[in-house]
Design a protein around this motif. Structure first.
Motif, PDB file in Angstrom:
ATOM      1  N   PHE A   1      16.539  -2.456  -6.365  1.00  0.00           N
ATOM      2  CA  PHE A   1      16.409  -1.074  -6.879  1.00  0.00           C
ATOM      3  C   PHE A   1      15.198  -0.607  -6.145  1.00  0.00           C
ATOM      4  N   ASP A   2      15.228   0.467  -5.510  1.00  0.00           N
ATOM      5  CA  ASP A   2      14.032   1.057  -5.109  1.00  0.00           C
ATOM      6  C   ASP A   2      13.713   2.393  -6.049  1.00  0.00           C
ATOM      7  N   GLU A   3      12.863   1.949  -6.703  1.00  0.00           N
ATOM      8  CA  GLU A   3      12.094   2.772  -7.916  1.00  0.00           C
ATOM      9  C   GLU A   3      10.731   3.362  -7.511  1.00  0.00           C
ATOM     10  N   VAL A   4      10.750   3.767  -6.360  1.00  0.00           N
ATOM     11  CA  VAL A   4       9.547   4.321  -5.880  1.00  0.00           C
ATOM     12  C   VAL A   4       9.167   5.716  -6.501  1.00  0.00           C
ATOM     13  N   ILE A   5      10.634   6.274  -6.816  1.00  0.00           N
ATOM     14  CA  ILE A   5      10.397   7.534  -7.614  1.00  0.00           C
ATOM     15  C   ILE A   5      10.734   7.393  -8.978  1.00  0.00           C
TER      16      ILE A   5
ATOM     17  N   ALA B   1       5.852   2.124  -6.346  1.00  0.00           N
ATOM     18  CA  ALA B   1       4.672   2.544  -5.447  1.00  0.00           C
ATOM     19  C   ALA B   1       4.108   3.783  -6.250  1.00  0.00           C
ATOM     20  N   LYS B   2       4.229   5.025  -5.530  1.00  0.00           N
ATOM     21  CA  LYS B   2       3.564   6.353  -6.048  1.00  0.00           C
ATOM     22  C   LYS B   2       2.803   6.405  -7.507  1.00  0.00           C
ATOM     23  N   GLY B   3       3.728   6.367  -8.626  1.00  0.00           N
ATOM     24  CA  GLY B   3       3.323   6.532  -9.870  1.00  0.00           C
ATOM     25  C   GLY B   3       2.302   5.300 -10.325  1.00  0.00           C
TER      26      GLY B   3
ATOM     27  N   VAL C   1      19.415   0.159  -3.429  1.00  0.00           N
ATOM     28  CA  VAL C   1      19.670   1.547  -3.673  1.00  0.00           C
ATOM     29  C   VAL C   1      18.650   2.009  -4.427  1.00  0.00           C
ATOM     30  N   GLU C   2      18.366   3.303  -4.186  1.00  0.00           N
ATOM     31  CA  GLU C   2      17.519   4.023  -5.599  1.00  0.00           C
ATOM     32  C   GLU C   2      18.707   4.481  -6.694  1.00  0.00           C
ATOM     33  N   PRO C   3      17.917   3.994  -7.715  1.00  0.00           N
ATOM     34  CA  PRO C   3      18.904   4.333  -8.912  1.00  0.00           C
ATOM     35  C   PRO C   3      19.187   5.873  -9.021  1.00  0.00           C
TER      36      PRO C   3
ATOM     37  N   GLY D   1      20.417   7.476   1.389  1.00  0.00           N
ATOM     38  CA  GLY D   1      19.295   6.818   0.703  1.00  0.00           C
ATOM     39  C   GLY D   1      18.190   7.019   1.561  1.00  0.00           C
ATOM     40  N   TYR D   2      16.847   7.064   0.761  1.00  0.00           N
ATOM     41  CA  TYR D   2      15.592   7.213   1.389  1.00  0.00           C
ATOM     42  C   TYR D   2      14.697   5.957   0.950  1.00  0.00           C
ATOM     43  N   HIS D   3      14.278   5.154   2.070  1.00  0.00           N
ATOM     44  CA  HIS D   3      13.694   3.984   1.594  1.00  0.00           C
ATOM     45  C   HIS D   3      12.391   3.848   2.560  1.00  0.00           C
ATOM     46  N   GLY D   4      11.568   5.215   2.712  1.00  0.00           N
ATOM     47  CA  GLY D   4      10.208   5.149   3.397  1.00  0.00           C
ATOM     48  C   GLY D   4      10.942   5.221   4.967  1.00  0.00           C
ATOM     49  N   VAL D   5       9.744   4.941   5.776  1.00  0.00           N
ATOM     50  CA  VAL D   5       9.789   5.322   7.185  1.00  0.00           C
ATOM     51  C   VAL D   5       9.486   4.212   8.163  1.00  0.00           C
TER      52      VAL D   5
ATOM     53  N   ASN E   1       0.619  -1.320   0.001  1.00  0.00           N
ATOM     54  CA  ASN E   1      -0.087  -0.164  -0.103  1.00  0.00           C
ATOM     55  C   ASN E   1       0.833   1.335  -0.082  1.00  0.00           C
ATOM     56  N   SER E   2       2.131   0.931  -0.037  1.00  0.00           N
ATOM     57  CA  SER E   2       2.913   2.359  -0.197  1.00  0.00           C
ATOM     58  C   SER E   2       4.358   1.976  -0.448  1.00  0.00           C
ATOM     59  N   GLY E   3       5.087   3.042  -0.625  1.00  0.00           N
ATOM     60  CA  GLY E   3       6.491   2.701  -0.987  1.00  0.00           C
ATOM     61  C   GLY E   3       7.361   2.128   0.345  1.00  0.00           C
ATOM     62  N   SER E   4       6.939   2.594   1.572  1.00  0.00           N
ATOM     63  CA  SER E   4       7.605   2.110   2.874  1.00  0.00           C
ATOM     64  C   SER E   4       7.456   0.497   2.887  1.00  0.00           C
ATOM     65  N   GLU E   5       6.019   0.199   2.642  1.00  0.00           N
ATOM     66  CA  GLU E   5       5.613  -1.139   2.751  1.00  0.00           C
ATOM     67  C   GLU E   5       6.314  -1.966   1.608  1.00  0.00           C
TER      68      GLU E   5
END
Ligand SMILES: Cc1ncc(COP(=O)(O)O)c(C=O)c1O
Length: 442
Positions: A254-258, A283-285, A221-223, A147-151, A113-117
């Protein structure tokens, strides 16, 4: 005697807002009451141009008819179906449509339900994969500074943002971090990929030597690191991470949330860089930000490793009440159709040169120490006010909002990521407004 729970209509006190300076906001609220395509309407009736696609998620622009209609119809037809031991057709259909546009080899989808999940799901899949293969000593997770991978706990553990970590105890154990690739000294004002720093990928070899590969489950990692200010990898860096992880039997996530769903001018960051991970977090898009939903894509090798044992037994003890929720699935399908109808997953590539030239025209304005860009993401880094980090960029954010443009700031960095339906005239407005504002900042 006053009741501390009593609220008057429109009292702002009860809602403890996320990632927000609550006291500042509540003294001087900024409210959106409507949105259409590239614009929001504020509570005082002004139009504000969306320079950030919401929070990097409204890639097709706001209130798109197909998505609105799909959500309404789905709510009336099948509002909810249990996610465990039951199914509904649209979740399967959406998984197939995601696989259709994903890099080859990522053939299975877990919904969240989210990038964090999605991040937590990916980390748990990675750990469990090694375990089901009889390689359970592989329990370390490697992230990256900045790096940011949610909360959630896994995400902040592998993430590299001190403010998101320092309040929350010892986090996950067995986590290490590679250095980030941001290098103002050598790479300031780079257009596209910065020239220097591919060798930073070799830091992974150092970490592998320190812990031994046999203890490491995955690298995440986020690309392109988005939330810490658009940190773009040097050419060859991600390929090098792929080579090192493959050599040592470590999964690459790869964290491709963005970066997913067209942000870089390709469907995914993996396509832009020509590097396919073992697990991809999105997630997101996926639903254009309209309904919370995430998807984690995994390779057949990972999926198939779980498919042994008696058939009546659950293969992976993980999932959410809303995994593949019918309304979210309908929103996802309509979003992917909208992207397809309007070629939005590649439109960023056409506009990127214009966006790049417009952003870099701000070079030389007061306080600007770097400008960087890739696809339809850009950042303008400002010199912080001595002893008052974040204050200058936050002032820019407030002034831009007053001037009718929504930007995002992180630290003293202004980040831009307009919806992928953006026109050149919108880019001119965003950059023109920022140019005016930068001249007035303290
Ligand atoms: C790369 C990355 N991962 C994970 C997340 C967390 O997503 P969410 O806020 O949907 O939990 C974000 C959010 O910005 C992100 O940028």
């Amino acid at each position: 005697m006053s009741n501390s729970n009593a609220v008057v209509p429109n009292d702002l006190n009860a809602f403890w807002m996320p990632f927000t300076a609550n006291r500042q906001f509540k003294k001087s609220p900024r409210m959106f009451v409507a949105a259409k395509d590239m614009h929001y309407t504020t509570s005082d009736g002004r139009q504000v141009l969306d320079g950030t696609a919401g929070l990097w998620c409204v890639n097709a622009g706001h209130a798109r008819p197909k998505i609105v209609e799909a959500i309404a119809n789905q709510a009336a037809e099948l509002d909810y179906a249990p996610a465990f031991q039951m199914g509904h057709p649209k979740a399967f259909e959406l998984a197939n449509r995601i696989v259709d546009i994903a890099p080859k080899g990522l053939g299975h989808v877990l919904f969240t339900n989210s990038g964090s999940e999605s991040v937590e799901t990916a980390l748990k899949v990675a750990l469990a994969y090694h375990r089901v293969k009889g390689d359970g000593a592989r329990s370390r997770l490697i992230g990256r500074e900045r790096g940011y991978h949610g909360v959630n706990f896994g995400g902040i553990s592998v993430g590299g943002i001190v403010t998101n970590r320092k309040m929350f105890g010892s986090l996950l154990t067995g986590v290490d971090h590679m250095p980030h690739t941001h290098n103002l000294k050598q790479n300031a004002f780079s257009k596209g990929l910065p020239a220097h720093g591919a060798d930073l990928a070799d830091e992974l070899e150092r970490i592998v030597t320190l812990h031994d590969a046999s203890t490491i489950a995955a690298v995440i990692v986020e690309p392109v690191a988005g939330s810490t200010g658009v940190l773009i990898p040097p050419p060859g860096y991600l390929q090098r991470l792929r080579d090192i992880t493959r050599k040592h039997g470590i999964l690459l996530i790869f964290d491709e949330v963005i970066t997913g769903f067209g942000r870089l001018g390709t469907p995914f960051g993996a396509d832009y860089f020509g590097v396919t991970p073992d697990i991809m977090v999105t997630a997101k898009g996926l639903t254009n930000g309209v309904i919370p939903m995430g998807a984690v894509l995994v390779s057949a090798e990972i999926h198939d490793a779980f498919m042994g044992g008696p058939e009546h037994v659950i293969e992976f003890f993980h999932g959410y009440t809303y995994s593949g929720n019918p309304i979210a699935s309908a929103a996802g399908l309509a979003t992917l159709e909208t992207y397809k109808d309007e070629d939005l997953l590649t439109r960023g590539a056409e506009l990127a040169p214009y966006f790049e030239a417009a952003l870099h025209s701000l070079k030389g304005l007061p306080h600007v120490i770097d400008i960087r860009n890739i696809g339809l993401v850009g950042a303008i880094e400002l010199e912080p006010i001595a002893g008052q980090p974040t204050k200058r960029a936050f002032a820019a954010f407030l002034k831009a909002f007053e001037a009718g443009v929504l930007i995002r700031t992180t630290g003293d960095i202004i980040a831009l990521s307009p919806p992928l339906i953006v026109e050149k005239s919108h880019i001119d407005q965003i950059v023109g407004t920022l140019g005016d504002i930068l001249k007035t900042l303290e």
